[in-house]
Design a protein around this motif. Structure first.
Motif, mmCIF file in Angstrom:
data_model
loop_
_atom_site.group_PDB
_atom_site.id
_atom_site.type_symbol
_atom_site.label_atom_id
_atom_site.label_comp_id
_atom_site.label_asym_id
_atom_site.label_seq_id
_atom_site.Cartn_x
_atom_site.Cartn_y
_atom_site.Cartn_z
ATOM 1 N N UNK A 112 0.843 -1.206 0.000
ATOM 2 C CA UNK A 112 0.000 0.000 0.000
ATOM 3 C C UNK A 112 0.876 1.252 0.000
ATOM 4 N N UNK A 113 2.016 1.186 0.695
ATOM 5 C CA UNK A 113 2.947 2.325 0.711
ATOM 6 C C UNK A 113 3.471 2.631 -0.684
ATOM 7 N N UNK A 114 3.869 1.574 -1.396
ATOM 8 C CA UNK A 114 4.407 1.753 -2.758
ATOM 9 C C UNK A 114 3.314 2.269 -3.692
ATOM 10 N N UNK A 127 3.335 5.792 -5.762
ATOM 11 C CA UNK A 127 3.238 5.816 -7.232
ATOM 12 C C UNK A 127 2.103 6.742 -7.670
ATOM 13 N N UNK A 128 0.968 6.642 -6.982
ATOM 14 C CA UNK A 128 -0.191 7.473 -7.328
ATOM 15 C C UNK A 128 0.049 8.949 -7.014
ATOM 16 N N UNK A 129 0.587 9.230 -5.822
ATOM 17 C CA UNK A 129 0.758 10.630 -5.406
ATOM 18 C C UNK A 129 1.790 11.359 -6.248
ATOM 19 N N UNK A 144 8.613 6.358 -14.561
ATOM 20 C CA UNK A 144 9.239 5.064 -14.863
ATOM 21 C C UNK A 144 9.326 4.248 -13.587
ATOM 22 N N UNK A 145 9.116 2.951 -13.734
ATOM 23 C CA UNK A 145 9.105 2.075 -12.569
ATOM 24 C C UNK A 145 9.972 0.850 -12.871
ATOM 25 N N UNK A 146 11.004 0.643 -12.044
ATOM 26 C CA UNK A 146 11.888 -0.510 -12.240
ATOM 27 C C UNK A 146 11.701 -1.462 -11.066
ATOM 28 N N UNK A 147 11.324 -2.690 -11.360
ATOM 29 C CA UNK A 147 11.105 -3.676 -10.299
ATOM 30 C C UNK A 147 12.047 -4.855 -10.528
ATOM 31 N N UNK A 148 13.020 -4.986 -9.684
ATOM 32 C CA UNK A 148 13.992 -6.072 -9.816
ATOM 33 C C UNK A 148 14.172 -6.743 -8.463
ATOM 34 N N UNK A 149 13.991 -8.048 -8.398
ATOM 35 C CA UNK A 149 14.187 -8.760 -7.130
ATOM 36 C C UNK A 149 13.208 -9.899 -6.973
ATOM 37 N N UNK A 150 12.856 -10.164 -5.713
ATOM 38 C CA UNK A 150 11.923 -11.264 -5.428
ATOM 39 C C UNK A 150 10.566 -10.661 -5.077
ATOM 40 N N UNK A 151 9.542 -11.131 -5.754
ATOM 41 C CA UNK A 151 8.196 -10.598 -5.530
ATOM 42 C C UNK A 151 7.222 -11.720 -5.223
ATOM 43 N N UNK A 152 6.196 -11.366 -4.491
ATOM 44 C CA UNK A 152 5.119 -12.328 -4.216
ATOM 45 C C UNK A 152 3.805 -11.691 -4.689
ATOM 46 N N UNK A 153 2.724 -11.874 -3.912
ATOM 47 C CA UNK A 153 1.403 -11.426 -4.374
ATOM 48 C C UNK A 153 1.323 -9.923 -4.621
ATOM 49 N N UNK A 193 -0.892 4.990 -13.780
ATOM 50 C CA UNK A 193 -0.337 6.351 -13.906
ATOM 51 C C UNK A 193 0.456 6.527 -15.210
ATOM 52 N N UNK A 194 0.488 5.482 -16.036
ATOM 53 C CA UNK A 194 1.133 5.574 -17.352
ATOM 54 C C UNK A 194 2.652 5.522 -17.317
#
Lengths: 281, 276
Positions: B142-144, B148-150, B155-164, B176-177
């Motif tokens: 929710x923080x992220x 992102x919205x505010x 550009x958004x870079x997501x690198x690592x281990x992710x879950x749900x 937000x495009x």
């Protein structure tokens, strides 16, 4: 009594010694030239890595342990201590940022204020509850603690978590809509395969297969004679097709990715162990 | 299946030693000047394009290492983020690095400060741009999503281990495009990234990233070693399938490849064959 006094004193001495050593090492590292500092860090990294590698490769006795197994478990405990210390650092960073936002009335400072109040209230009741559970300093559970803890954790935190989790359902819908739009051959194949799997794994798949008269069970004779017409028809049932896609097409691809990831992680670990990886050094 | 000690299955230990040797030999070859080729990875080529777009729009770039704990994945993710930050520093584009792990946060602060120093723009470094949000999965999500919205990131870079939480990040970025590039070793999250991001780096491509962007001989050599190991694994799978199809699953080679206790029967079979 939670701790034996002697054990407590020894533990405190160890902690004090470790802090003193760390504080002494920082200026010592600062005095070294960059090459010397790098060599020292590389040496320590190598010895630490060698310890874990040796524990794995050395032969073990009847109790499935070698001479390094017990120290290995203690080392893993020390990693938890480092994590706990860094959690303090992370919390400090978080509080500092939002405190500054609130004090300086930066844009959207109200959110920061909410965060700080929530942080203090949650921490207060959580610590109080833990102390009451362990009976530390003679603190007991009271009705106020009971009510506040239930309200904050069961009725607020868990519900907020569930709300965020349930958002995923809507996001899956919008993402799937974009992914499954038929714009190319690949997207069409994806759409068709996804439809087969989705229908096949729910009762509708069984219902459709039964209604068009496909055999519902695979007999022993069908199993021994795979090219028998009845067996072919049985394998055309939607649940069978969905299972085949998942187990024969999807699972091997996932395993192949896992193989690659495992090898990549091992190579990366070797580079880090031998200080060949310079990315964040 | 994982083994606690090499003695539990010597074959697995030999494989680990083989991979290590393949990697080290190829690093040595690369250091001696052997020219090595690395194929194009479109997702990594798009990093500069995404940074350029953020600069034009004057909106921030976010970097998210997911729920990655401090380990090889975190080091790899931070290496990529350091490269991105060095590019960002040239154009004074704002950035946010958001983490859910306090150890990663501590290292990330140093890595990002280093990146600004190396780009000769230490004045642009803002300690608040690297943020630890929460170690709780959905509080972090929710923080992220809120940030992102505010901040209407570009550009958004997501690198690592992710879950749900992966889809929450990717869809919010999409709303937000933002140009989104994701790289993960969590194969269960790959479909979500593929659906919601512009580029996705899958599986071991994630570990090839630092070699791709730096072109350092050591890293390129390591990649060749990894590829050799993968070819060996694939050969073993094909060989094992053929032996089990034509000779049977009781053959010692199949037992060795498929079962933890297969080492003993393989050694006995090998000594018989060699003795003969």
């Amino acid at each position: 009594m939670l701790f034996d006094t002697t054990q407590l004193v020894v533990a405190l001495l160890w902690i004090a010694g470790a802090f003193a050593l760390a504080i002494a090492l920082i200026p010592l590292l600062g005095t070294l030239p960059p090459r010397g500092r790098f060599a020292l860090i590389s040496f320590v990294t190598f010895i630490a890595g060698l310890f874990f590698a040796a524990e794995f490769f050395l032969p073990v006795g009847e109790d499935n342990k070698n001479i390094l197994t017990d120290p290995f478990q203690k080392m893993q405990g020390s990693l938890q201590v480092i994590t706990a210390l860094s959690l303090g650092l992370g919390t400090y960073g978080l509080v500092r940022l939002h405190l500054r936002n609130a004090v300086q009335r930066r844009p959207q400072w109200g959110y920061s204020l909410v965060l700080l109040i929530a942080f203090v209230v949650m921490a207060f009741f959580s610590i109080w509850n833990t102390m009451a559970e362990k009976g530390l300093f003679g603190i007991e559970r009271t009705q106020l603690l009971e009510n506040a803890f239930t309200l904050l954790f069961d009725y607020t935190l868990i519900q907020l978590d569930a709300t965020m989790f349930s958002l995923i359902a809507f996001y899956i819908f919008s993402a799937a809509y974009r992914a499954f739009r038929i714009r190319s051959i690949e997207a069409s194949i994806l759409m068709f395969t996804a439809m087969l799997v989705m229908i096949g794994i729910v009762p509708l798949g069984k219902l459709i297969s039964d209604s068009i008269g496909l055999p519902a069970v695979q007999t022993a004779e069908m199993r021994t004679n795979p090219f028998m017409l009845e067996n072919i028809l049985y394998n055309l049932r939607l649940p069978q097709i969905a299972g085949w896609i998942q187990e024969t097409l999807n699972a091997p691809v996932q395993r192949a990715i896992e193989f690659g990831v495992g090898i990549g992680a091992l190579a990366m670990a070797i580079r880090l162990w031998l200080s060949l990886e310079r990315g964040i050094n | 299946m994982s083994y606690q000690h090499a003695e539990d299955n010597w074959f697995a230990a030999i494989l680990i030693a083989f991979i290590a040797l393949a990697v080290l030999v190829n690093i040595w070859r690369a250091r001696r000047g052997k020219a090595l080729y690395i194929r194009r990875i479109p997702g990594l080529d798009a990093i500069d394009e995404a940074i350029g777009r953020s600069t034009e729009l004057g909106r921030p770039v976010t970097m998210i290492p997911g729920l990655t704990g401090f380990g090889v994945e975190a080091v790899q993710a931070l290496t990529i983020f350091k490269y991105i930050t060095k590019q960002i520093a040239r154009f004074a584009t704002p950035m946010r690095l958001l983490t859910a792990n306090a150890t990663v946060y501590a290292v990330a602060q140093e890595a990002i400060a280093d990146a600004y120093n190396e780009a000769e723009r230490p004045d642009l470094y803002d300690a608040d741009s690297v943020r630890f949000l929460s170690s709780e999965q959905f509080a972090f999500a929710s923080g992220v999503a809120g940030l992102i919205q505010r901040e209407r990131i570009a550009a958004n870079f997501m690198f690592g281990i992710f879950y749900a939480e992966s889809l929450i990040f990717a869809e919010t970025g999409n709303i937000v495009g933002a140009v989104q590039i994701a790289g993960t070793v969590s194969f269960t999250q790959v479909p979500f990234f593929v659906a919601a991001c512009d580029y996705t780096i899958i599986g071991d491509e994630f570990y090839a990233t630092s070699a791709y962007i730096s072109r350092e001989p050591v890293l390129l050599g390591s990649l060749v070693g990894q590829d050799l190991s993968k070819i060996s694994f694939a050969s073993m799978i094909v060989g094992g399938s053929m032996i089990s199809t034509f000779i049977g699953t009781d053959h010692p080679i199949v037992q060795l490849l498929g079962k933890p206790q297969g080492w003993q029967s393989f050694v006995e079979w090998l000594s018989q064959v060699l003795g003969r």
